[in-house]
Design a protein around this motif. Structure first.
Motif, PDB file in Angstrom:
ATOM      1  N   LYS A  50       0.820  -1.222   0.000  1.00 36.27           N
ATOM      2  CA  LYS A  50       0.000   0.000   0.000  1.00 36.27           C
ATOM      3  C   LYS A  50       0.851   1.269   0.000  1.00 36.27           C
ATOM      4  CE  LYS A  50      -3.939  -2.274   1.987  1.00 36.27           C
ATOM      5  NZ  LYS A  50      -4.495  -2.863   3.185  1.00 36.27           N
ATOM      6  N   LYS A  91      -2.076  -0.078   9.921  1.00 32.82           N
ATOM      7  CA  LYS A  91      -2.395  -1.364   9.288  1.00 32.82           C
ATOM      8  C   LYS A  91      -1.147  -2.023   8.703  1.00 32.82           C
ATOM      9  CE  LYS A  91      -4.450   1.232   5.405  1.00 32.82           C
ATOM     10  NZ  LYS A  91      -5.598   1.498   4.562  1.00 32.82           N
ATOM     11  N   SER A 138      -8.256  -8.136   2.588  1.00 33.19           N
ATOM     12  CA  SER A 138      -9.399  -8.736   3.294  1.00 33.19           C
ATOM     13  C   SER A 138      -9.449  -8.308   4.757  1.00 33.19           C
ATOM     14  CB  SER A 138      -9.377 -10.264   3.210  1.00 33.19           C
ATOM     15  OG  SER A 138      -9.223 -10.683   1.879  1.00 33.19           O
ATOM     16  N   SER A 139      -8.912  -7.119   5.050  1.00 37.77           N
ATOM     17  CA  SER A 139      -8.845  -6.586   6.415  1.00 37.77           C
ATOM     18  C   SER A 139      -8.049  -7.468   7.379  1.00 37.77           C
ATOM     19  CB  SER A 139     -10.242  -6.297   6.979  1.00 37.77           C
ATOM     20  OG  SER A 139     -10.744  -5.131   6.377  1.00 37.77           O
ATOM     21  N   GLU A 195      -1.337   5.925   8.869  1.00 36.57           N
ATOM     22  CA  GLU A 195      -2.008   6.868   7.957  1.00 36.57           C
ATOM     23  C   GLU A 195      -2.871   7.844   8.716  1.00 36.57           C
ATOM     24  OE1 GLU A 195      -3.364   4.912   3.731  1.00 36.57           O
ATOM     25  OE2 GLU A 195      -4.692   4.730   5.423  1.00 36.57           O
ATOM     26  N   LEU A 229      -9.322   9.102   7.913  1.00 35.51           N
ATOM     27  CA  LEU A 229     -10.382   9.895   7.269  1.00 35.51           C
ATOM     28  C   LEU A 229     -11.717   9.495   7.881  1.00 35.51           C
ATOM     29  CD1 LEU A 229      -9.313   9.588   3.523  1.00 35.51           C
ATOM     30  CD2 LEU A 229      -8.717  11.386   5.155  1.00 35.51           C
ATOM     31  N   GLU A 263     -17.556   6.086   3.258  1.00 35.93           N
ATOM     32  CA  GLU A 263     -16.646   5.187   2.526  1.00 35.93           C
ATOM     33  C   GLU A 263     -17.364   4.536   1.342  1.00 35.93           C
ATOM     34  OE1 GLU A 263     -14.074   2.673   4.786  1.00 35.93           O
ATOM     35  OE2 GLU A 263     -13.879   1.208   3.156  1.00 35.93           O
ATOM     36  N   TYR A 280     -14.252  -0.558   7.957  1.00 38.37           N
ATOM     37  CA  TYR A 280     -14.642  -1.867   7.431  1.00 38.37           C
ATOM     38  C   TYR A 280     -13.545  -2.866   7.857  1.00 38.37           C
ATOM     39  CZ  TYR A 280     -17.243  -4.781   4.069  1.00 38.37           C
ATOM     40  OH  TYR A 280     -18.020  -5.748   3.468  1.00 38.37           O
ATOM     41  N   LYS A 325     -15.979  -7.485   8.445  1.00 37.60           N
ATOM     42  CA  LYS A 325     -16.058  -8.341   7.253  1.00 37.60           C
ATOM     43  C   LYS A 325     -16.312  -9.805   7.588  1.00 37.60           C
ATOM     44  CE  LYS A 325     -13.203  -5.400   4.408  1.00 37.60           C
ATOM     45  NZ  LYS A 325     -11.887  -5.043   3.951  1.00 37.60           N
ATOM     46  N   ARG A 350     -10.925  -3.229  -8.002  1.00 36.09           N
ATOM     47  CA  ARG A 350     -11.862  -2.575  -7.059  1.00 36.09           C
ATOM     48  C   ARG A 350     -11.057  -1.585  -6.245  1.00 36.09           C
ATOM     49  NH1 ARG A 350     -12.647  -5.568  -2.704  1.00 36.09           N
ATOM     50  NH2 ARG A 350     -12.242  -3.731  -1.461  1.00 36.09           N
ATOM     51  N   GLU A 395      -6.928   2.378  -1.158  1.00 40.43           N
ATOM     52  CA  GLU A 395      -6.114   1.303  -1.731  1.00 40.43           C
ATOM     53  C   GLU A 395      -6.804   0.716  -2.949  1.00 40.43           C
ATOM     54  OE1 GLU A 395      -6.258  -2.511  -0.564  1.00 40.43           O
ATOM     55  OE2 GLU A 395      -8.348  -2.360   0.002  1.00 40.43           O
TER      56      GLU A 395
END
Ligand SMILES: Nc1ncnc2c1ncn2[C@@H]1O[C@H](COP(=O)(O)OP(=O)(O)OP(=O)(O)O)[C@@H](O)[C@H]1O
Ligand SMILES: [Mg+2]
Length: 345
Positions: free
Chosen positions: A118, A155, A161-162, A195, A198, A202, A235, A240, A285, A300
């Motif tokens: 990322k 992160k 996939s989180s 990061e 924000l 979303e 998310y 998820k 995506r 991302e």
């Protein structure tokens, strides 16, 4: 036409491996070790979609895949293999295809690796002046954090996939950030992306096509109000994989997103710019979030998007495709046809 399907099957978890619980996971692996890779159901759905028009050759993306590809020589490969490990895992199969001169769907190895890292992806976005949250990459809790304004988002640098993005990935204090850096570096064995957080709405945007012919599918909004109360509006892994289950699906998607035309145009524009700047091919995506003033930022890019087949599994790309009027089979065959067209086949 003979179409190879390259995939990585999710290993069946041991009986004592209960998702969401920190006990019983395989030694040395994080508790969410198995969230990537596809289930038998997803792989079978892709196979079944391709087989409505083509002969399908199944090729598990393991150490023997080079031999299998060489001996079967498919006309094209539909690639959904996420690879086993490491920051270049999504490139293993595309690299083999390039070596063997076999056409394949999706982005090339360089784009797949860049998007999985990322930080690297954000460096390219920044070069093209495409908004993305301010960031820093750290490898140890002792490193100084230059971003001073809390909350911050913490992160793993190259997961999907989180994985490693739990509810506590939003941090409010220096102590907490150090704890998270320690956790990510030791449990996930990789650098940490810190990061700017924000806090706006979303969205996730599915794109299909190439060059001037790239189509933006209906925008999906992630509705945080469907999550349990008093949790961070992200998310996350829990959102998820724990709170949203196929036997108890959350109403977490709004598609098409309920937004005014101006915002829709801004989101589509930034998504297309990001797609182009990372040289994505055929499909992708892109996750986008608004800042407090309502401007969109790229979080991302997922050039190998998740495509769980059942609507109750809440998978974003298929959701957008269905809203655009495509069946699951049509979505898969469209991606294949877009790749065939790119190769002039
Ligand atoms: N800078 C940020 N500010 C606010 N929320 C963020 C930020 N970065 C990540 N998030 C939240 O965390 C979620 C997961 O982050 P991200 O998309 O980077 O993880 P991922 O594992 O790559 O996801 P995917 O399942 O799309 O592969 C995002 O969907 C978003 O809700
Ligand atoms: Mg994401």
């Amino acid at each position: 036409m003979q179409v190879g399907l390259t995939f990585n099957l999710k290993p069946v978890p041991a009986p004592d491996l209960i998702r969401g619980q920190e006990k019983g996971f395989r030694e040395g692996l994080p508790p969410d070790w198995d969230v990537e890779w596809d289930t038998e159901e997803t792989i079978e759905s892709v196979r079944s979609a391709l087989s409505t028009k083509h002969e399908v050759i199944m090729i598990e993306a393991d150490e023997n895949s080079c031999e299998k590809l060489k001996s079967s020589q498919p006309d094209i490969v539909f690639n959904i293999a996420e690879g086993k490990d490491g920051p270049n895992r999504e490139s293993y199969i595309p690299v083999l295809m390039e070596m063997l001169n076999i056409p394949y769907t999706g982005s090339d190895p360089m784009t797949l690796s860049l998007c999985l890292d990322k930080g690297r992806a954000k460096e390219i976005l920044s070069f093209y002046k495409i908004s993305t949250p301010k960031f820093q990459i750290v490898s140890s809790p002792s490193e100084e954090i230059r971003l001073k304004k809390f909350p911050l988002m913490v992160k793993p640098l190259h997961e999907g996939s989180s994985k490693g993005v739990k509810n506590d990935a939003v941090v409010f204090t220096t102590d907490h950030i150090k704890k998270k850096i320690e956790e990510i570096t030791t449990v996930y064995h990789q650098p940490v992306l810190v990061e700017e957080y924000l806090n706006g709405r979303e969205f996730t945007v599915a794109l299909m096509g190439n060059d001037g012919d790239t189509r933006v599918l209906p925008i999906v909004e992630i509705k945080f109000d469907s999550l349990p109360q008093h949790i961070n509006p992200i998310y996350s892994y829990e959102a998820k994989w724990i709170w949203d289950r196929s036997d108890r699906p959350l109403e977490i998607f709004q598609c098409p997103a309920d937004i005014h035309d101006e915002l829709k145009a801004e989101i589509e524009e930034i998504a297309l710019k990001a797609y182009k700047s990372l040289r994505c091919r055929d499909w992708c995506r892109i996750d986008i979030r608004l800042d407090s003033k309502g401007s969109p930022y790229i979080l991302e890019l997922n050039p190998l998007p998740g495509i769980l087949p059942r609507p109750e599994d809440n998978s974003c790309f298929p959701k957008a495709a269905m809203t655009a009027g495509m069946s699951y089979n049509e979505m898969i065959l469209s991606v294949l046809n877009i790749a065939l067209k790119r190769y002039g086949i």
